[in-house]
Design an enzyme around this catalytic site. Structure first.
Site, PDB file in Angstrom:
ATOM      1  N   ASP A   1       0.856  -1.200   0.000  1.00  0.00           N
ATOM      2  CA  ASP A   1       0.000   0.000   0.000  1.00  0.00           C
ATOM      3  C   ASP A   1       0.889   1.246   0.000  1.00  0.00           C
ATOM      4  O   ASP A   1       2.111   1.158   0.143  1.00  0.00           O
ATOM      5  CB  ASP A   1      -0.951  -0.016   1.204  1.00  0.00           C
ATOM      6  CG  ASP A   1      -0.238   0.045   2.549  1.00  0.00           C
ATOM      7  OD1 ASP A   1      -0.486  -0.806   3.425  1.00  0.00           O
ATOM      8  OD2 ASP A   1       0.601   0.963   2.737  1.00  0.00           O
TER       9      ASP A   1
ATOM     10  N   HIS B   1       8.141  -5.770  -1.349  1.00  0.00           N
ATOM     11  CA  HIS B   1       7.217  -6.625  -2.111  1.00  0.00           C
ATOM     12  C   HIS B   1       6.472  -5.848  -3.186  1.00  0.00           C
ATOM     13  O   HIS B   1       5.391  -6.255  -3.641  1.00  0.00           O
ATOM     14  CB  HIS B   1       6.234  -7.319  -1.153  1.00  0.00           C
ATOM     15  CG  HIS B   1       6.916  -8.297  -0.250  1.00  0.00           C
ATOM     16  ND1 HIS B   1       6.387  -8.677   0.958  1.00  0.00           N
ATOM     17  CD2 HIS B   1       8.082  -8.960  -0.369  1.00  0.00           C
ATOM     18  CE1 HIS B   1       7.218  -9.550   1.546  1.00  0.00           C
ATOM     19  NE2 HIS B   1       8.241  -9.739   0.758  1.00  0.00           N
TER      20      HIS B   1
ATOM     21  N   ALA C   1       0.172  -0.414  16.042  1.00  0.00           N
ATOM     22  CA  ALA C   1       0.971   0.604  15.351  1.00  0.00           C
ATOM     23  C   ALA C   1       0.408   2.001  15.603  1.00  0.00           C
ATOM     24  O   ALA C   1       1.156   2.943  15.876  1.00  0.00           O
ATOM     25  CB  ALA C   1       0.990   0.306  13.860  1.00  0.00           C
TER      26      ALA C   1
HETATM   27  N1  APR Z   1      -0.588  -3.045  14.888  1.00  0.00           N
HETATM   28  C1  APR Z   1       0.567  -3.769  14.846  1.00  0.00           C
HETATM   29  N2  APR Z   1       0.627  -5.078  14.474  1.00  0.00           N
HETATM   30  C2  APR Z   1      -0.534  -5.684  14.154  1.00  0.00           C
HETATM   31  C3  APR Z   1      -1.787  -5.003  14.190  1.00  0.00           C
HETATM   32  C4  APR Z   1      -1.778  -3.626  14.585  1.00  0.00           C
HETATM   33  N3  APR Z   1      -2.902  -2.921  14.629  1.00  0.00           N
HETATM   34  N4  APR Z   1      -2.775  -5.872  13.819  1.00  0.00           N
HETATM   35  C5  APR Z   1      -2.150  -7.059  13.555  1.00  0.00           C
HETATM   36  N5  APR Z   1      -0.810  -6.944  13.761  1.00  0.00           N
HETATM   37  C6  APR Z   1       0.215  -7.973  13.561  1.00  0.00           C
HETATM   38  C7  APR Z   1      -0.283  -9.395  13.698  1.00  0.00           C
HETATM   39  O1  APR Z   1      -0.274  -9.841  15.039  1.00  0.00           O
HETATM   40  C8  APR Z   1       0.699 -10.166  12.824  1.00  0.00           C
HETATM   41  O2  APR Z   1       1.815 -10.613  13.569  1.00  0.00           O
HETATM   42  O3  APR Z   1       0.676  -7.860  12.234  1.00  0.00           O
HETATM   43  C9  APR Z   1       1.161  -9.127  11.785  1.00  0.00           C
HETATM   44  C10 APR Z   1       0.647  -9.340  10.378  1.00  0.00           C
HETATM   45  O4  APR Z   1       1.210 -10.522   9.885  1.00  0.00           O
HETATM   46  P1  APR Z   1       0.918 -10.996   8.387  1.00  0.00           P
HETATM   47  O5  APR Z   1      -0.520 -10.899   8.119  1.00  0.00           O
HETATM   48  O6  APR Z   1       1.587 -12.316   8.231  1.00  0.00           O
HETATM   49  O7  APR Z   1       1.607  -9.869   7.494  1.00  0.00           O
HETATM   50  P2  APR Z   1       3.147  -9.733   7.071  1.00  0.00           P
HETATM   51  O8  APR Z   1       4.055 -10.233   8.134  1.00  0.00           O
HETATM   52  O9  APR Z   1       3.350  -8.359   6.592  1.00  0.00           O
HETATM   53  O10 APR Z   1       3.199 -10.746   5.809  1.00  0.00           O
HETATM   54  C11 APR Z   1       4.402 -10.855   5.098  1.00  0.00           C
HETATM   55  O11 APR Z   1       3.310 -12.185   3.433  1.00  0.00           O
HETATM   56  O12 APR Z   1       1.424 -12.559   2.274  1.00  0.00           O
HETATM   57  C12 APR Z   1       2.691 -12.075   2.161  1.00  0.00           C
HETATM   58  O13 APR Z   1       3.600 -10.503   0.651  1.00  0.00           O
HETATM   59  C13 APR Z   1       2.732 -10.614   1.740  1.00  0.00           C
HETATM   60  O14 APR Z   1       4.140  -8.832   2.595  1.00  0.00           O
HETATM   61  C14 APR Z   1       3.340  -9.915   2.966  1.00  0.00           C
HETATM   62  C15 APR Z   1       4.117 -11.030   3.626  1.00  0.00           C
END
Ligand code: APR
Length: 264
Positions: free
Chosen positions: A111, A126, A243
């Site tokens: 985003d 990514h 966050a």
């Molecule tokens: N503030 C902070 N952290 C949060 C919040 C919040 N409001 N809400 C959720 N989280 C945390 C969750 O607890 C989780 O550990 O954010 C994390 C999101 O994890 P994922 O959904 O796995 O996202 P991400 O780690 O960015 O995924 C990595 O996977 O699908 C691919 O390419 C995609 O870039 C992505 C990569």
């Protein structure tokens, strides 16, 4: 006497941060960074994208070659979600930290909320929903505002204006390599940092997740995540917060403490 900004932090974190000045702060963010703006994460909460959608059907080169209209429709739906969202106070705080303290921002997110909050130098590991390009010649494409749609909509991708090929989403799909120059810039940022702040990532997708381990020995590593995550680094402090709540407090304290002269 502890200042109000430091008093607002969890004490162990205030102790960790108040003992020194930081000049090369790097923030490494994931999908949780944008969750407070209404953008679903991939693997957390009840509306994680990968619990509702199959990444093998939507986020691989094979899926694209199998059914471009399905994949393009899904990514246009996601582009619409982001376009309708707004940066939250955490995004705004990080943009301020970059502006006033030269902090580096490395993100896994596709985003543009860091940029819409005012950050000017964001390393997108990514790719981006806002950087579509020709699948053959790579020519960047300009898209009209995203259609209000649903995730299952089938939309024919537009054609490249230079060659007869189709425009593909500007994101890195599972099974694709990250851009070497982007990985290099992110690695240099993290290897040179003197404070690493990891926000909102599950730490489960490599090679991106492995980059946080490049932080040098002795560099404080702070994680902001309401849940426990598998971040591949020696985390000195886990702040169980969001966050949007934690980052404004953290940035206020860091800027109050002042930063060492050199920048990222
Ligand atoms: N503030 C902070 N952290 C949060 C919040 C919040 N409001 N809400 C959720 N989280 C945390 C969750 O607890 C989780 O550990 O954010 C994390 C999101 O994890 P994922 O959904 O796995 O996202 P991400 O780690 O960015 O995924 C990595 O996977 O699908 C691919 O390419 C995609 O870039 C992505 C990569």
């Amino acid at each position: 006497m502890t200042s109000p900004a430091f008093a607002a932090l969890p004490t162990p974190l205030a102790d960790l941060l108040s003992s020194r000045r930081f000049g090369r702060i790097v923030v490494f963010s994931g999908a949780g960074m944008s969750e407070d703006s209404g953008i679903p994460t991939f693997r957390s909460g009840s509306n994680g994208l990968w619990s509702a959608f199959d990444p093998q059907q939507l986020a691989t080169p094979e899926a694209w070659h199998r059914d471009r209209a399905l994949v393009w429709g899904w990514y246009e739906w996601r582009r619409g979600l982001v376009a309708a969202a707004r940066p939250h106070p955490g995004h705004v705080a990080l943009a301020r930290l970059q502006r006033e303290a030269g902090a580096g921002i490395v993100t896994q997110n596709v985003d543009d909320l860091h940029e819409r909050a005012g950050a000017t130098d964001v390393v997108h590991l990514h790719g981006s929903l806002f950087a579509p390009r020709c699948e053959t010649c790579g020519t960047p494409a300009q898209l009209p505002p995203p259609p209000a749609g649903d995730p299952a909509q089938r939309l024919e991708p537009p054609r490249c204006e230079r060659c007869p090929a189709l425009i593909r989403p500007g994101v890195v799909w599972f099974g694709e390599s990250l851009e070497p120059a982007v990985v290099d810039k992110a690695s240099r940022h993290i290897a040179a940092c003197d404070l690493l702040v990891i926000v909102g990532t599950s730490g489960t997708v490599y090679p991106a997740a492995g980059l946080v381990a490049l932080a040098a020995d002795g560099v404080p590593v702070l994680e902001i995540n309401p849940q426990r995550a598998e971040v591949a680094s020696n985390v000195d402090f886990r702040w169980r917060s969001t966050a949007a709540q934690a980052l404004p407090l953290l940035v206020e304290a860091l800027l109050e403490a002042g930063t060492a002269d050199h920048k990222c």
